[in-house]
Scaffold this motif. Structure first.
Motif, PDB file in Angstrom:
ATOM      1  N   ALA A  28      23.978  -6.301  38.871  1.00  0.00           N
ATOM      2  CA  ALA A  28      24.379  -6.288  40.273  1.00  0.00           C
ATOM      3  C   ALA A  28      24.601  -4.867  40.788  1.00  0.00           C
ATOM      4  CB  ALA A  28      25.649  -7.115  40.457  1.00  0.00           C
ATOM      5  N   PHE A  29      25.203  -4.026  39.979  1.00  0.00           N
ATOM      6  CA  PHE A  29      25.515  -2.670  40.434  1.00  0.00           C
ATOM      7  C   PHE A  29      24.349  -1.698  40.275  1.00  0.00           C
ATOM      8  CE2 PHE A  29      30.127  -3.758  39.500  1.00  0.00           C
ATOM      9  CZ  PHE A  29      30.383  -4.049  40.831  1.00  0.00           C
ATOM     10  N   LEU A  30      23.541  -1.875  39.246  1.00  0.00           N
ATOM     11  CA  LEU A  30      22.470  -0.911  38.976  1.00  0.00           C
ATOM     12  C   LEU A  30      21.070  -1.436  39.279  1.00  0.00           C
ATOM     13  CD1 LEU A  30      23.781   0.569  35.619  1.00  0.00           C
ATOM     14  CD2 LEU A  30      23.996   1.522  37.906  1.00  0.00           C
ATOM     15  N   GLY A  31      20.924  -2.717  39.492  1.00  0.00           N
ATOM     16  CA  GLY A  31      19.613  -3.287  39.812  1.00  0.00           C
ATOM     17  C   GLY A  31      18.655  -3.196  38.635  1.00  0.00           C
ATOM     18  N   PHE A  32      17.437  -2.746  38.919  1.00  0.00           N
ATOM     19  CA  PHE A  32      16.419  -2.674  37.873  1.00  0.00           C
ATOM     20  C   PHE A  32      16.740  -1.587  36.841  1.00  0.00           C
ATOM     21  CE2 PHE A  32      13.920  -4.699  41.291  1.00  0.00           C
ATOM     22  CZ  PHE A  32      13.571  -5.845  40.604  1.00  0.00           C
ATOM     23  N   ALA A  33      17.452  -0.549  37.258  1.00  0.00           N
ATOM     24  CA  ALA A  33      17.879   0.464  36.290  1.00  0.00           C
ATOM     25  C   ALA A  33      18.861  -0.144  35.283  1.00  0.00           C
ATOM     26  CB  ALA A  33      18.521   1.644  37.014  1.00  0.00           C
ATOM     27  N   GLY A  34      19.659  -1.095  35.716  1.00  0.00           N
ATOM     28  CA  GLY A  34      20.548  -1.814  34.806  1.00  0.00           C
ATOM     29  C   GLY A  34      19.770  -2.655  33.818  1.00  0.00           C
ATOM     30  N   LEU A  35      18.637  -3.205  34.249  1.00  0.00           N
ATOM     31  CA  LEU A  35      17.772  -3.962  33.347  1.00  0.00           C
ATOM     32  C   LEU A  35      17.192  -3.043  32.271  1.00  0.00           C
ATOM     33  CD1 LEU A  35      16.873  -6.925  33.220  1.00  0.00           C
ATOM     34  CD2 LEU A  35      14.810  -6.245  34.422  1.00  0.00           C
ATOM     35  N   ILE A  36      16.818  -1.836  32.675  1.00  0.00           N
ATOM     36  CA  ILE A  36      16.317  -0.854  31.706  1.00  0.00           C
ATOM     37  C   ILE A  36      17.426  -0.475  30.730  1.00  0.00           C
ATOM     38  CG2 ILE A  36      15.455   1.507  31.448  1.00  0.00           C
ATOM     39  CD1 ILE A  36      14.093   1.140  34.188  1.00  0.00           C
ATOM     40  N   LEU A  37      18.619  -0.258  31.231  1.00  0.00           N
ATOM     41  CA  LEU A  37      19.755   0.090  30.380  1.00  0.00           C
ATOM     42  C   LEU A  37      20.080  -1.037  29.405  1.00  0.00           C
ATOM     43  CD1 LEU A  37      21.878   2.251  29.808  1.00  0.00           C
ATOM     44  CD2 LEU A  37      23.323   1.140  31.496  1.00  0.00           C
ATOM     45  N   LEU A  38      20.024  -2.278  29.865  1.00  0.00           N
ATOM     46  CA  LEU A  38      20.259  -3.418  28.992  1.00  0.00           C
ATOM     47  C   LEU A  38      19.188  -3.505  27.906  1.00  0.00           C
ATOM     48  CD1 LEU A  38      22.139  -5.831  28.547  1.00  0.00           C
ATOM     49  CD2 LEU A  38      20.630  -7.155  30.015  1.00  0.00           C
ATOM     50  N   GLY A  39      17.939  -3.187  28.250  1.00  0.00           N
ATOM     51  CA  GLY A  39      16.868  -3.162  27.261  1.00  0.00           C
ATOM     52  C   GLY A  39      17.096  -2.095  26.207  1.00  0.00           C
ATOM     53  N   ILE A  40      17.551  -0.927  26.641  1.00  0.00           N
ATOM     54  CA  ILE A  40      17.843   0.146  25.682  1.00  0.00           C
ATOM     55  C   ILE A  40      18.980  -0.262  24.756  1.00  0.00           C
ATOM     56  CG2 ILE A  40      18.740   2.507  25.507  1.00  0.00           C
ATOM     57  CD1 ILE A  40      17.172   3.130  28.087  1.00  0.00           C
ATOM     58  N   LEU A  41      20.001  -0.908  25.308  1.00  0.00           N
ATOM     59  CA  LEU A  41      21.116  -1.372  24.481  1.00  0.00           C
ATOM     60  C   LEU A  41      20.660  -2.418  23.471  1.00  0.00           C
ATOM     61  CD1 LEU A  41      23.981  -1.633  27.116  1.00  0.00           C
ATOM     62  CD2 LEU A  41      23.759   0.029  25.276  1.00  0.00           C
ATOM     63  N   LEU A  42      19.760  -3.305  23.874  1.00  0.00           N
ATOM     64  CA  LEU A  42      19.238  -4.313  22.944  1.00  0.00           C
ATOM     65  C   LEU A  42      18.417  -3.677  21.830  1.00  0.00           C
ATOM     66  CD1 LEU A  42      18.219  -7.407  25.073  1.00  0.00           C
ATOM     67  CD2 LEU A  42      19.811  -7.323  23.188  1.00  0.00           C
ATOM     68  N   ILE A  43      17.628  -2.685  22.164  1.00  0.00           N
ATOM     69  CA  ILE A  43      16.852  -1.997  21.127  1.00  0.00           C
ATOM     70  C   ILE A  43      17.789  -1.304  20.141  1.00  0.00           C
ATOM     71  CG2 ILE A  43      15.297  -0.043  20.719  1.00  0.00           C
ATOM     72  CD1 ILE A  43      13.724  -0.912  23.154  1.00  0.00           C
ATOM     73  N   CYS A  44      18.823  -0.669  20.653  1.00  0.00           N
ATOM     74  CA  CYS A  44      19.805  -0.032  19.755  1.00  0.00           C
ATOM     75  C   CYS A  44      20.479  -1.058  18.851  1.00  0.00           C
ATOM     76  CB  CYS A  44      20.848   0.725  20.571  1.00  0.00           C
ATOM     77  SG  CYS A  44      20.210   2.196  21.390  1.00  0.00           S
ATOM     78  N   ALA A  45      20.814  -2.214  19.398  1.00  0.00           N
ATOM     79  CA  ALA A  45      21.445  -3.253  18.588  1.00  0.00           C
ATOM     80  C   ALA A  45      20.472  -3.781  17.534  1.00  0.00           C
ATOM     81  CB  ALA A  45      21.923  -4.393  19.483  1.00  0.00           C
ATOM     82  N   GLY A  46      19.206  -3.945  17.896  1.00  0.00           N
ATOM     83  CA  GLY A  46      18.208  -4.410  16.936  1.00  0.00           C
ATOM     84  C   GLY A  46      17.986  -3.410  15.814  1.00  0.00           C
ATOM     85  N   LEU A  47      17.904  -2.136  16.167  1.00  0.00           N
ATOM     86  CA  LEU A  47      17.732  -1.109  15.135  1.00  0.00           C
ATOM     87  C   LEU A  47      18.948  -1.042  14.214  1.00  0.00           C
ATOM     88  CD1 LEU A  47      16.056   1.763  17.174  1.00  0.00           C
ATOM     89  CD2 LEU A  47      14.996   0.298  15.456  1.00  0.00           C
ATOM     90  N   ALA A  48      20.134  -1.143  14.781  1.00  0.00           N
ATOM     91  CA  ALA A  48      21.350  -1.114  13.958  1.00  0.00           C
ATOM     92  C   ALA A  48      21.402  -2.321  13.025  1.00  0.00           C
ATOM     93  CB  ALA A  48      22.581  -1.084  14.855  1.00  0.00           C
ATOM     94  N   ASP A  49      20.979  -3.480  13.518  1.00  0.00           N
ATOM     95  CA  ASP A  49      20.982  -4.683  12.681  1.00  0.00           C
ATOM     96  C   ASP A  49      19.983  -4.552  11.532  1.00  0.00           C
ATOM     97  OD1 ASP A  49      21.859  -7.231  11.979  1.00  0.00           O
ATOM     98  OD2 ASP A  49      20.200  -8.175  13.053  1.00  0.00           O
ATOM     99  N   GLY A  50      18.816  -4.008  11.812  1.00  0.00           N
ATOM    100  CA  GLY A  50      17.827  -3.798  10.755  1.00  0.00           C
ATOM    101  C   GLY A  50      18.292  -2.794   9.718  1.00  0.00           C
ATOM    102  N   LEU A  51      18.917  -1.725  10.178  1.00  0.00           N
ATOM    103  CA  LEU A  51      19.445  -0.729   9.236  1.00  0.00           C
ATOM    104  C   LEU A  51      20.585  -1.288   8.397  1.00  0.00           C
ATOM    105  CD1 LEU A  51      19.342   2.487  11.438  1.00  0.00           C
ATOM    106  CD2 LEU A  51      17.882   1.927   9.501  1.00  0.00           C
ATOM    107  N   ASP A  52      21.423  -2.132   9.006  1.00  0.00           N
ATOM    108  CA  ASP A  52      22.501  -2.769   8.241  1.00  0.00           C
ATOM    109  C   ASP A  52      21.936  -3.698   7.164  1.00  0.00           C
ATOM    110  OD1 ASP A  52      24.556  -1.520   9.532  1.00  0.00           O
ATOM    111  OD2 ASP A  52      24.923  -3.171  10.948  1.00  0.00           O
TER     112      ASP A  52
END
Length: 108
Positions: A28-52
Motif C-alpha cells: 500500500a505504501f510503496l506500490g510496485f517498489a514494495g513488490l520488488i522489495l518483497l521479492g528481494i526479501l523472499l530471495i534472501c529467505a530462500g538463500l538463508a534456508d538453503g544455507l541452513d
C-alpha cells in the motif's frame, strides 16, 4: 436463540492478521517498489534456508562421522527437500521482482 461470542474466532484469526499486515502495508505504501522489495526479501529467505540446510547436513556428517546407509539416505533426503523448497522460494521471489519491475515501468 442465544448469541455466541465472537472472541474465540477473533483470537484464532489474530495471528493471521498480524502475519498479513506487513505485506499489505508494504504494497500500500510503496506500490510496485514494495513488490520488488518483497521479492528481494523472499530471495534472501530462500538463500538463508538453503544455507541452513547445507550447514545442518555438514554438521551431521562432521560431528557424527560415519553413519549407516539408511541414516545417510535420510540426511541426504532432508537436504534435498530443504534445498528444493529454498529454490521454490527463490523462484517466487524472482517472479515478484519481475512483476514489480513490470508494474514500475509499464503500468501508468
Amino acid at each position: 436463540m442465544r448469541r455466541q461470542a465472537e472472541t474465540p474466532l477473533l483470537l484464532a484469526l489474530l495471528p493471521i492478521f498480524f502475519v498479513g499486515i506487513f505485506p499489505m502495508l508494504l504494497l500500500a505504501f510503496l506500490g510496485f517498489a514494495g513488490l520488488i522489495l518483497l521479492g528481494i526479501l523472499l530471495i534472501c529467505a530462500g538463500l538463508a534456508d538453503g544455507l541452513d540446510a547445507n550447514r545442518d547436513y555438514n554438521q551431521q556428517v562432521i560431528v557424527h562421522g560415519y553413519a549407516s546407509r539408511s541414516e545417510r539416505g535420510v540426511q541426504a533426503s532432508n537436504l534435498h527437500s530443504a534445498v528444493r523448497f529454498a529454490a521454490i522460494i527463490d523462484v517466487i521471489g524472482a517472479g515478484l521482482i519481475v512483476a514489480g519491475l513490470f508494474g514500475v515501468f509499464y503500468v501508468k
